[in-house]
Write a protein that holds these residues in place. Structure first.
Motif, short mmCIF file in Angstrom:
data_model
loop_
_atom_site.label_atom_id
_atom_site.label_comp_id
_atom_site.label_asym_id
_atom_site.label_seq_id
_atom_site.Cartn_x
_atom_site.Cartn_y
_atom_site.Cartn_z
N ALA A 85 0.82 -1.22 0.00
CA ALA A 85 0.00 0.00 0.00
C ALA A 85 0.85 1.27 0.00
CB ALA A 85 -0.93 0.00 1.21
N THR A 86 2.07 1.19 0.53
CA THR A 86 2.86 2.41 0.69
C THR A 86 4.16 2.42 -0.12
OG1 THR A 86 4.06 1.52 2.60
CG2 THR A 86 2.01 2.73 3.04
N MET A 87 4.43 1.41 -0.91
CA MET A 87 5.73 1.33 -1.59
C MET A 87 5.96 2.46 -2.59
SD MET A 87 5.11 -2.05 -3.90
CE MET A 87 6.40 -1.96 -5.11
N ASP A 88 4.92 3.09 -3.07
CA ASP A 88 5.10 4.24 -3.98
C ASP A 88 5.69 5.45 -3.25
OD1 ASP A 88 4.13 2.79 -6.10
OD2 ASP A 88 2.07 3.47 -5.81
N SER A 89 5.61 5.47 -1.93
CA SER A 89 6.16 6.57 -1.14
C SER A 89 7.63 6.40 -0.81
CB SER A 89 5.38 6.72 0.17
OG SER A 89 4.02 6.97 -0.10
N CYS A 90 8.20 5.26 -1.16
CA CYS A 90 9.61 5.01 -0.88
C CYS A 90 10.46 6.06 -1.60
CB CYS A 90 10.00 3.61 -1.35
SG CYS A 90 11.71 3.18 -1.02
N PRO A 91 11.43 6.67 -0.91
CA PRO A 91 12.22 7.75 -1.52
C PRO A 91 12.93 7.34 -2.80
CG PRO A 91 12.65 7.64 0.83
CD PRO A 91 11.80 6.47 0.48
N SER A 92 13.37 6.10 -2.90
CA SER A 92 14.06 5.62 -4.09
C SER A 92 13.50 4.25 -4.46
CB SER A 92 15.56 5.51 -3.83
OG SER A 92 16.19 4.86 -4.91
N PRO A 93 13.10 4.06 -5.71
CA PRO A 93 12.54 2.75 -6.08
C PRO A 93 13.58 1.64 -6.10
CG PRO A 93 12.67 4.18 -7.99
CD PRO A 93 13.04 5.01 -6.80
N GLU A 94 14.84 1.96 -6.24
CA GLU A 94 15.90 0.94 -6.27
C GLU A 94 16.47 0.76 -4.87
OE1 GLU A 94 16.34 -0.82 -9.04
OE2 GLU A 94 14.73 0.40 -9.83
N THR A 95 15.64 0.22 -3.98
CA THR A 95 15.99 0.12 -2.57
C THR A 95 15.63 -1.26 -2.04
OG1 THR A 95 15.51 2.47 -2.28
CG2 THR A 95 15.62 1.15 -0.29
N TYR A 96 16.52 -1.80 -1.22
CA TYR A 96 16.20 -3.00 -0.44
C TYR A 96 15.68 -2.52 0.90
CZ TYR A 96 18.63 -6.22 -3.58
OH TYR A 96 19.02 -6.98 -4.64
N VAL A 97 14.57 -3.08 1.34
CA VAL A 97 13.96 -2.72 2.61
C VAL A 97 13.78 -3.99 3.43
CG1 VAL A 97 11.91 -1.74 3.71
CG2 VAL A 97 12.72 -0.81 1.54
N VAL A 98 14.29 -3.99 4.65
CA VAL A 98 14.07 -5.11 5.57
C VAL A 98 13.33 -4.55 6.77
CG1 VAL A 98 15.16 -6.81 7.08
CG2 VAL A 98 16.11 -6.37 4.82
#
Length: 132
Positions: A85-98
């Motif tokens: 639901a919120t991944m479009d708000s991630c500052p950079s799309p080329e990011t690994y998030v844990v």
């Protein structure tokens, strides 16, 4: 739900993100975010097991401290739904998030977790880490 192509599946990607990523704490989880490294460890410098575009990619850590297996799986499903639901708000799309869940995440709905995740995306430390 988070599509399989948006999930971290390699242990080395988990450990790199936890070791080198920016850490942002929320009430019910800790978010670690790391930009995708420009050079991959293989000789061809091409990563063949995941797409190079179309991130961010999510990895979850939901330990036994959160609760029994049924509870852990429910928390993981809610966190994946919140991430989608919120991944479009991630500052950079080329990011690994844990995302490492706290015990209190078991009492939260996916909407509440999404609100916390949305606030984490806006954290200045995460925005600065995305510009690296």
């Amino acid at each position: 739900m988070t599509a399989p192509r948006h999930r971290i599946s390699r242990g080395s990607d988990f450990s790199r993100t936890l070791r080198t990523g920016v850490r942002v704490s929320a009430r019910d989880f800790v978010l670690h975010a790391s930009p995708v490294p420009p050079v991959w460890p293989d000789d061809s410098r091409i990563r063949r097991d995941v797409a190079l575009h179309g991130g961010p990619w999510l990895g979850l850590i939901v330990s036994k401290a959160v609760g029994p297996a049924v509870t852990r799986h429910a928390v993981a499903r809610r966190l994946r739904a919140a991430f989608t639901a919120t991944m479009d708000s991630c500052p950079s799309p080329e990011t690994y998030v844990v995302v490492r869940a706290h015990r209190s995440a078991a009492q939260r709905s996916s909407v509440e977790l999404a609100e916390q995740l949305e606030a984490a995306w806006r954290h200045p430390r995460l925005a600065a880490g995305a510009r690296r």
